[in-house]
Enzyme design. Structure first.
Site, PDB file in Angstrom:
ATOM      1  N   HIS A   1       0.733  -1.189  -0.082  1.00 27.06           N
ATOM      2  CA  HIS A   1      -0.014   0.024   0.133  1.00 27.06           C
ATOM      3  C   HIS A   1       0.860   1.257  -0.007  1.00 27.06           C
ATOM      4  O   HIS A   1       0.176   2.333  -0.212  1.00 27.06           O
ATOM      5  CB  HIS A   1      -1.170  -0.121   1.218  1.00 27.06           C
TER       6      HIS A   1
ATOM      7  N   ASP B   1       1.084  -7.722   2.392  1.00 30.81           N
ATOM      8  CA  ASP B   1       1.221  -6.472   1.890  1.00 30.81           C
ATOM      9  C   ASP B   1       2.733  -5.841   1.801  1.00 30.81           C
ATOM     10  O   ASP B   1       3.320  -5.265   2.592  1.00 30.81           O
ATOM     11  CB  ASP B   1       0.496  -5.603   3.142  1.00 30.81           C
TER      12      ASP B   1
ATOM     13  N   SER C   1       4.037   2.270   8.306  1.00 32.64           N
ATOM     14  CA  SER C   1       3.771   1.180   7.242  1.00 32.64           C
ATOM     15  C   SER C   1       5.111   0.811   6.526  1.00 32.64           C
ATOM     16  O   SER C   1       5.618   1.750   5.895  1.00 32.64           O
ATOM     17  CB  SER C   1       2.837   1.772   6.316  1.00 32.64           C
TER      18      SER C   1
HETATM   19  N1  ARG Z   1      -4.629   0.636   7.148  1.00 31.01           N
HETATM   20  C1  ARG Z   1      -3.300   0.572   6.764  1.00 31.01           C
HETATM   21  C2  ARG Z   1      -2.431   1.913   7.093  1.00 31.01           C
HETATM   22  O1  ARG Z   1      -3.098   2.705   7.336  1.00 31.01           O
HETATM   23  C3  ARG Z   1      -3.354   0.613   5.107  1.00 31.01           C
HETATM   24  C4  ARG Z   1      -3.781  -0.350   4.340  1.00 31.01           C
HETATM   25  C5  ARG Z   1      -4.054  -0.079   3.015  1.00 31.01           C
HETATM   26  N2  ARG Z   1      -5.004  -0.957   2.429  1.00 31.01           N
HETATM   27  C6  ARG Z   1      -6.207  -0.879   2.048  1.00 31.01           C
HETATM   28  N3  ARG Z   1      -7.225  -1.920   1.955  1.00 31.01           N
HETATM   29  N4  ARG Z   1      -6.651   0.450   2.202  1.00 31.01           N
HETATM   30  O2  ARG Z   1      -1.282   1.800   7.339  1.00 31.01           O
END
Ligand code: ARG
Length: 696
Positions: free
Chosen positions: A84, A210, A631
């Site tokens: 992501h 991911d 992330s």
């Molecule tokens: N929740 C994750 C974060 O903010 C991002 C994941 C991205 N994936 C998604 N399905 N939008 O770090």
């Protein structure tokens, strides 16, 4: 007596020895966390993690694209981060013929590594506390400039900045080195890299692969250089070793990365407002996302164009909903109020404290209250009419003009032309109608968007569908070809275009509200500084860390399961079996690529299967303290070897940016063995595996 002192000292250390909460500042590790790190199981010294005198672990960690973290995993500058995090770059390189986002990609030679425009990777060189140098100065700016200049002269090719911590109570001079020739090496298909989509986002149990890979390039002389064919892969000063051992419950883990923002020093008044403001955004995004989603499902071309817009909208949208729920369930505001009462009791015990901190909370509350209406009005504007993409296009042009005075409208158009690549006017038209209706329902009358041209003067009574029809039929901005021609004929055409009228109307309301807002919060920074200073003094016996602010931090803890609710226990890891259990060919979020299913059926796991159960472990949990921006961060074992990548937080503790929840809060990580299994077995990119160094 001696024994008594020793007991007290031990009690103090115990107070600070908790290995979970805390986004620790690297230069203070030795002083604040030295013993606790070792007690928690770390086998590296603080100096091996962060040093400005010799190579240390931090030299392998980068700020990726300004909003994520990445780490270098080979001497040739190979970098791994989350899928992501690479998402917008990968989407930007994809076309319907070469759809790297949906189909995945692996560069089989260095020549196949694809340059990513506008992507940067930044290394941290050093951090130095300069609070004393800036203290008490009437105008600190000249000293700030001097400090930066001296640091940049001492570190050629680097840039220096001064960053505030603890709400302006502490300042660091930070030196960075940024590379901007970054090339895409590969990623799994989105069905793996984003498996579970928005449904699984922010949740456990998780089965997302991911990750994505890039490579940093430099000029042959070693300096950072914009893309050029003559550039060569980065000769990395430091890269992480990879461990294929896997994790066990209770194992030590640490994460180095760039957490973006937390609100752990905010008051109850501020938090209450934050939740209300986020609710406005949730409601607006619900409307917009429904329209996007429908169009994306109906047409793969639209899906590719809007994939990134949708994902970034939905990520915040879901986070804020979880935060709202967690605030209620965990009684966050009440706990904050209790904390403030205890703080005030402490303040009340001494005259000097009363003078310094006695009115800080009231002053903050007064700012919050005075700014409330303007803040909400601005949020409503930004989340509704401002999200009409046509307005965004004009806004980008006008920002360009502001940054580049004297540039012609044509040059500005040229500069922002890329946005049309991912623009679907029909979709925008639907969004525009829905967003304007929503805005009219929610906005105060004084914020109405009047005088939109074409006889649409009175926002209270216009037919919004008719107006949107007029806007999209008559605006040349719908198609860059038209606007190009129009500007050829008449450079002033831009001023007569209906979208300019709409933009001006939005901007006028915004400007008025912004001025009100700024006036209302004039005292806020000073009050927050005083409150934070008070908190620091109050809790000075406990180790402390500042709010996240996109500077590099360390968090350390352990691999741990959790109980999300009564009678339910979550295991700390997931496996490929779970991917197959979630498979649903009728749901775009849960498609499993045939190749992955085949590998699973054949149990063709190579060296990546778990030693104990023979399965491929996909994700695991730790109690490390992270937030957005972390992330892509490396999850490291006690020796600093790479065992996973942090990529998410869990639903039950979505209030974690405000308060850490030891029993509930978990960091969701993708197991490095799953990553390498996907590179090697699904992607067939075994040459990349050969580039890595493995820990024995
Ligand atoms: N929740 C994750 C974060 O903010 C991002 C994941 C991205 N994936 C998604 N399905 N939008 O770090």
């Amino acid at each position: 007596m001696k024994k008594f002192i020793a007991i007290i000292a031990a009690a103090l250390v115990c107070l600070g020895a908790r290995a979970d909460e805390g986004m620790w500042l690297l230069p203070l590790l030795e002083q604040i966390n030295g013993k606790a790190l070792a007690d928690a199981g770390c086998r590296l010294t603080p100096d091996e993690i962060y040093s400005i005198n010799h190579s240390s672990l931090k030299d392998a960690i980068v700020h990726f694209g300004g909003g994520c973290t990445g780490e270098i995993i080979s001497r040739d500058g190979l970098l791994v981060t989350n899928h992501h995090c690479g998402y917008s770059s990968i989407q930007g390189l994809s076309t319907s013929e070469h759809n790297y986002l949906m189909d995945g990609y692996w560069a089989m030679t260095r020549a196949d590594e694809i340059p990513c425009p506008n992507l940067t990777v930044t290394f941290l060189i050093s951090m130095e506390d300069v609070t004393d140098r800036l203290a008490g100065l009437e105008d600190p700016n000249p000293v700030r400039r001097e400090l930066r200049k001296a640091a940049e002269e001492a570190n050629p090719g680097c840039h220096a900045q001064i960053t505030s911590f603890y709400n302006d109570n502490v300042y660091y001079l930070i030196v960075y080195k940024t590379y901007d020739d970054i090339r895409f090496v590969g990623a799994p298909p989105a069905s793996v890299g984003k498996f579970g989509g928005e449904t699984d986002n922010w949740m456990w149990p998780r089965h997302t692969g991911d990750f994505s890979m890039f490579r940093v390039y430099m000029a042959p002389d070693g300096s950072p250089e914009a893309y050029s064919e003559s550039n060569v892969p980065l000769a990395a000063e430091r890269h992480l070793k990879v461990s294929l051992k896997g994790v066990q419950k209770g194992d030590y883990t640490m994460i180095l990365g760039y957490p973006g923002r937390t609100q752990r020093f905010q008051t109850a008044a501020q938090l209450q407002q934050m939740i209300e403001v986020q609710r406005i955004a949730i409601d607006a995004r619900t409307i917009r996302q429904e329209i996007m989603w429908e169009a994306m499902c109906a047409d793969p071309q639209v899906q590719l164009k809007y994939a990134n817009k949708y994902a970034s909208s939905a990520n915040g949208w879901k986070k804020w909903q979880g935060e709202e729920l967690a605030f209620g369930k965990l009684g966050i505001i009440d706990r904050e109020i209790e904390k403030e009462a205890a703080f005030m009791k402490w303040v009340g015990k001494k005259k000097t404290r009363k003078e310094q901190y006695g009115d800080a909370l009231d002053r903050i509350a007064a700012c919050v209250q005075a700014s409330d209406e303007a803040r909400k009005a601005m949020t409503l504007l930004m989340e509704a009419p401002w999200r009409i993409e046509l307005v965004g296009i004009l806004s980008a042009m006008s920002n360009y003009n502001r940054r580049t005075p004297g540039a012609s409208a044509k040059t500005a158009l040229e500069a922002i032309k890329g946005v049309y690549r991912d623009y679907v006017p029909e979709l925008d038209r639907k969004e525009a109608a829905a967003l304007l209706k929503f805005y009219r329902e929610r906005a105060l009358e004084r914020d109405y968007l009047n005088d939109l041209g074409g006889g649409f003067d009175n926002f209270a009574s216009i037919d919004i569908d008719a107006y949107v029809n007029y806007l999209f039929t008559n605006s040349d901005f719908v198609d860059p070809k038209y606007i190009g021609d129009a500007l050829d004929d008449d450079p002033d055409a831009i001023f007569n275009d209906p979208v300019t009228r709409l933009y001006a109307s939005i901007y006028n309301v915004y400007r008025t509200r912004l001025a009100e807002y700024n006036e209302a919060i004039e005292d806020l920074d000073a009050a927050l500084k005083a409150y934070t200073a008070g908190l620091m003094e109050w809790q000075k016996k406990q180790p402390s860390y500042p709010d996240a602010n996109s500077t590099m931090r360390l968090t350390y803890g352990h691999v741990l399961p959790y109980n999300p609710k009564d009678a339910v226990r979550y295991s700390y890891f997931t496996t490929l079996d779970g991917v197959m259990q979630k498979e649903d060919p009728t749901n775009p979020e849960f498609i499993v690529p045939a190749g992955l299913r085949a590998l699973w059926e054949a149990k063709d796991f190579g060296q990546y299967a778990d030693g104990a159960d023979g399965k491929v472990h996909t994700c695991f949990l730790t109690n490390n303290d992270i937030t957005g921006g972390n992330s892509g961060s490396p999850v490291l074992d006690a020796d600093g070897n790479l065992i996973g990548l942090a990529f998410d937080g869990n639903w039950e503790s979505m209030s974690s940016d405000v308060m850490f929840e030891p029993d509930l809060q978990r960091c969701i990580c993708v197991d490095i063995r799953y990553v390498l299994f996907l590179v090697d077995k699904l992607g067939g990119a075994s040459h990349l595996i050969k580039e890595l160094d493995f820990a024995e």
